[in-house]
Design a protein around this motif. Structure first.
Motif, short mmCIF file in Angstrom:
data_model
loop_
_atom_site.label_atom_id
_atom_site.label_comp_id
_atom_site.label_asym_id
_atom_site.label_seq_id
_atom_site.Cartn_x
_atom_site.Cartn_y
_atom_site.Cartn_z
N GLY A 155 9.75 12.96 8.26
CA GLY A 155 8.48 12.26 8.25
C GLY A 155 8.27 11.50 9.54
N PRO A 156 7.03 11.14 9.83
CA PRO A 156 6.76 10.34 11.02
C PRO A 156 7.52 9.01 10.98
CG PRO A 156 4.73 11.24 10.15
CD PRO A 156 5.79 11.51 9.13
N ASP A 195 3.52 0.67 3.22
CA ASP A 195 3.56 -0.42 4.19
C ASP A 195 3.28 -1.73 3.49
OD1 ASP A 195 0.37 0.33 5.68
OD2 ASP A 195 0.83 -1.34 4.35
N ARG A 213 0.84 -1.19 0.00
CA ARG A 213 0.00 0.00 0.00
C ARG A 213 0.87 1.23 0.00
NH1 ARG A 213 -3.91 -1.63 5.01
NH2 ARG A 213 -1.92 -2.38 5.81
N GLN A 215 -5.54 5.64 7.78
CA GLN A 215 -5.15 6.01 9.13
C GLN A 215 -5.55 7.47 9.36
OE1 GLN A 215 -1.15 4.99 10.33
NE2 GLN A 215 -1.17 3.08 9.17
N TYR A 231 0.54 5.50 0.48
CA TYR A 231 -0.33 6.58 0.95
C TYR A 231 0.31 7.93 0.62
CZ TYR A 231 -1.74 2.77 4.13
OH TYR A 231 -2.14 1.58 4.68
N TYR A 271 3.45 7.09 16.29
CA TYR A 271 4.59 7.54 15.49
C TYR A 271 5.29 8.67 16.24
CZ TYR A 271 2.26 5.32 11.46
OH TYR A 271 1.67 4.44 10.61
N ARG A 330 1.13 -4.18 4.60
CA ARG A 330 -0.04 -4.75 5.29
C ARG A 330 0.29 -5.21 6.70
NH1 ARG A 330 -3.91 -7.99 1.05
NH2 ARG A 330 -3.75 -6.48 -0.63
N THR A 331 1.34 -4.68 7.25
CA THR A 331 1.69 -5.03 8.62
C THR A 331 1.23 -3.97 9.60
OG1 THR A 331 3.80 -3.89 8.43
CG2 THR A 331 3.75 -6.23 7.81
N GLY A 332 0.73 -2.87 9.09
CA GLY A 332 0.37 -1.75 9.95
C GLY A 332 1.53 -0.81 10.20
N LYS A 333 2.70 -1.21 9.77
CA LYS A 333 3.90 -0.40 10.00
C LYS A 333 4.19 0.42 8.76
CE LYS A 333 8.83 -0.99 10.97
NZ LYS A 333 9.88 -1.98 11.30
N SER A 334 3.86 1.69 8.77
CA SER A 334 4.11 2.56 7.63
C SER A 334 5.48 3.20 7.73
CB SER A 334 3.05 3.67 7.57
OG SER A 334 1.82 3.18 7.12
N ASP A 378 2.83 -5.09 16.41
CA ASP A 378 4.18 -4.82 15.94
C ASP A 378 4.76 -3.70 16.80
OD1 ASP A 378 6.53 -4.07 14.60
OD2 ASP A 378 5.63 -4.27 12.61
N TYR A 435 2.22 -0.58 16.77
CA TYR A 435 0.90 -0.77 16.18
C TYR A 435 0.12 -1.77 17.04
CZ TYR A 435 -2.14 -3.41 12.88
OH TYR A 435 -3.16 -4.09 12.27
N GLY A 490 -7.34 -2.01 10.20
CA GLY A 490 -6.01 -2.34 9.72
C GLY A 490 -6.05 -3.13 8.42
N PHE A 546 7.59 6.34 6.20
CA PHE A 546 7.35 7.63 5.55
C PHE A 546 8.60 8.16 4.88
CE2 PHE A 546 3.19 9.31 6.97
CZ PHE A 546 2.82 8.31 7.84
N PHE A 574 7.59 5.22 12.59
CA PHE A 574 6.72 4.24 13.25
C PHE A 574 7.32 3.79 14.59
CE2 PHE A 574 3.87 0.67 13.59
CZ PHE A 574 4.63 -0.35 14.14
N TYR A 584 -2.01 3.28 16.14
CA TYR A 584 -0.60 3.41 15.79
C TYR A 584 0.01 4.60 16.54
CZ TYR A 584 -2.84 1.26 11.69
OH TYR A 584 -3.61 0.48 10.85
#
Lengths: 110, 115
Positions: B42-43, A92, A31, B104, A33, B35, A94-98, B56, B48, B98, A100, B45, B33
């Motif tokens: 940028g943010p 990301d 994904r 988000q 964003y 950050y 699909r782990t929820g960890k984006s 995670d 989560y 998710g 940036f 991580f 989440y």
């Protein structure tokens, strides 16, 4: 390790002009964003791109995704002052960890 | 409807102190989440949650950082023995589940300054 690079980092443009912001990422991702951040504010989601060839448009902004090239673009058409902000891309898996990019600060001048 | 809220909006503390940052997600959002955003970047991580569990936590920089979400709604990020390098804006976001098309939604952030 997934890395995301944006360019340019700073962009000054005149109202009415067109320009493109580029977002490259280093490994396969599921994904992508695009977010907008105004000074001192939080992030606002603009687009979510899920598949190769995906294109989304909202007003003067259009985002596209090329998963083979690991590249997304954010195209600005006929810029107006209200578009001045910092734009971030994020990916990301699909782990929820984006992850940036460092953002592109856009200034639109009259 | 109400968005993601974070408290406090600003926190100034001294090196070595303990701080807690709170996040209230959008009602019904199961994913949450955290950050951290430093100036001009940028943010980054941190962690989560899916429901009550940390799905995670690989972004937590060291064991001084800990986060909980005991009832699957509000979350607290806890930082022990704060250091000047912890100064940043801490952002919280939530999403519905998710899933593949999940968006988000970010809160306004807590600006932490460690003197």
């Amino acid at each position: 390790e997934l890395k995301v690079e944006q360019n340019p980092l700073f962009l000054s443009m005149q109202e009415g002009k067109n320009y493109t912001i580029y977002c490259n990422y280093s490994t396969t991702s599921d994904r992508l964003y695009w977010y907008r951040q105004d000074p001192g504010k939080s992030l606002e989601s603009l687009f979510v791109l899920l598949s190769n060839g995906a294109v989304k448009q909202e007003g003067r902004l259009m985002a596209s995704l090329d998963t083979k090239a690991r590249l997304s673009t954010l195209h600005i058409t006929a810029a107006v002052h209200d578009l001045s902000a910092t734009y971030f891309c994020a990916v990301d898996r699909r782990t929820g960890k984006s992850t940036f990019g460092d953002g592109t600060t856009l200034t639109v001048k009259p | 409807g109400a968005g993601v809220s974070q408290t406090p909006s600003n926190k100034v503390t001294e090196k070595g102190k303990y701080v807690e940052l709170r996040c209230d997600p959008i009602s019904g959002h199961t994913a949450l989440y955290w950050y951290r955003q430093s100036l001009g970047q940028g943010p980054e991580f941190l962690i989560y949650f899916q429901g009550t569990g940390a799905a995670d936590d690989s972004g937590l920089p060291n064991d001084r950082f800990f986060a909980v979400r005991p009832e699957g709604s509000v979350s607290t990020l806890k930082i022990q023995r704060t250091e000047r390098g912890d100064s940043a804006v801490y952002l919280c976001a939530s999403s519905l589940a998710g899933g593949a098309t999940d968006t988000q939604y970010f809160g306004p952030g807590t600006r932490l300054t460690v003197l």
